[in-house]
Design an enzyme around this catalytic site. Structure first.
Site, PDB file in Angstrom:
ATOM      1  N   ASP A  78     -44.673   0.961  74.914  1.00  0.00           N
ATOM      2  CA  ASP A  78     -44.668   2.384  74.747  1.00  0.00           C
ATOM      3  C   ASP A  78     -43.495   3.074  74.066  1.00  0.00           C
ATOM      4  OD1 ASP A  78     -46.019   5.039  75.218  1.00  0.00           O
ATOM      5  OD2 ASP A  78     -44.659   5.474  76.987  1.00  0.00           O
ATOM      6  N   ASP A  81     -42.991   1.279  69.988  1.00  0.00           N
ATOM      7  CA  ASP A  81     -43.839   1.413  69.073  1.00  0.00           C
ATOM      8  C   ASP A  81     -43.531   2.473  68.034  1.00  0.00           C
ATOM      9  OD1 ASP A  81     -44.665   3.575  70.710  1.00  0.00           O
ATOM     10  OD2 ASP A  81     -46.745   3.189  71.058  1.00  0.00           O
ATOM     11  N   ASP A 100     -50.593   7.864  71.223  1.00  0.00           N
ATOM     12  CA  ASP A 100     -49.718   7.844  71.913  1.00  0.00           C
ATOM     13  C   ASP A 100     -49.986   8.711  73.143  1.00  0.00           C
ATOM     14  OD1 ASP A 100     -47.303   6.518  72.453  1.00  0.00           O
ATOM     15  OD2 ASP A 100     -46.229   8.473  72.422  1.00  0.00           O
ATOM     16  N   ASP A 104     -51.209   7.299  76.803  1.00  0.00           N
ATOM     17  CA  ASP A 104     -50.413   7.355  77.819  1.00  0.00           C
ATOM     18  C   ASP A 104     -50.738   7.989  79.022  1.00  0.00           C
ATOM     19  OD1 ASP A 104     -47.980   6.335  76.771  1.00  0.00           O
ATOM     20  OD2 ASP A 104     -47.034   8.244  76.235  1.00  0.00           O
TER      21      ASP A 104
END
Length: 227
Positions: A78, A81, A100, A104
């Site tokens: 996470d 990236d 993202d 998440d």
């Protein structure tokens, strides 16, 4: 509406002075076949590993170590990236932002469900905490739209700092197994007391943050005068 490509990222996390150069060092040394999307997938897999570790810890506390490993696999994917995309100059601001944020949220839901099945925190307490966390996330996204600044932390605490806190708590729970405590006439475990304390603290912070932002915006965003 703000253009995502113009959003300024703000990250004043406590661990940022250490994390930022470490991520840059790692990103520069990754082989070309490791892509930002691949790292995003690794991050989500880490969340699933953490959730499985928490759920299995209801059977054997040793699985808390698996949960901790999953949290840091999640951090690896996470956090790295976006760094890889920036280092290689292959950013896709809108696509990356959308992927993202949505993944998440899903990863956080998965982890919290695992915690709810762990037996260390009641399921309803875990979901309440997630709901409050999502409230704070919504505030951050709303601020990004009205101010063009996307804050990744709140009071110096972001996902990296939270992973570290959860990891420390996992170690404490392994070596000091929770025992029932009497709290205001109710029986709770100490992880539950900590969970509720954090949730209500964040809820109060949410209320004050929204109030302060609305007062500021009311001054800055005055209605047009009528002639």
């Amino acid at each position: 509406m703000a253009e995502i490509s113009l959003l300024e990222r703000s990250n004043d996390g406590i661990l940022q002075p250490i994390e930022r150069p470490v991520l840059a060092w790692m990103a520069q040394r990754l082989p070309d076949w490791v892509t930002p999307n691949g790292l995003t997938a690794i991050g989500f897999i880490g969340a699933c590993i953490a959730a499985a570790g928490y759920a299995l810890s209801s059977w054997q506390p040793v699985f808390l170590w698996l949960a901790t490993a999953g949290l840091w696999v999640n951090w690896y994917g996470d956090s790295l990236d976006g760094t890889v995309a920036r280092v290689r100059q292959i950013e896709r601001p809108r696509y990356g932002f959308f992927l993202d944020q949505t993944l998440d949220a899903l990863a956080q839901l998965v982890v919290v469900i695992g915690i709810g099945f762990s037996g260390f925190v009641r399921f309803e307490f875990a979901i309440l905490t997630l709901a409050v966390y999502f409230l704070m996330s919504i505030v951050a996204l709303a601020r990004a739209i009205v101010s063009n600044v996307f804050s990744l932390t709140y009071a110096g605490i972001g996902l990296t700092e939270l992973r570290l806190v959860f990891s420390i708590l996992n170690v404490i729970m392994f070596f000091l197994p929770p025992k029932p405590l009497a709290v205001f006439g109710h029986t709770m475990l100490y992880p539950e007391v900590l969970t509720l304390t954090w949730a209500f603290s964040m809820l109060i912070s949410f209320i004050f943050a929204v109030r302060a932002d609305l007062q500021k915006l009311a001054i800055e965003d005055t209605p047009p005068s009528k002639n």
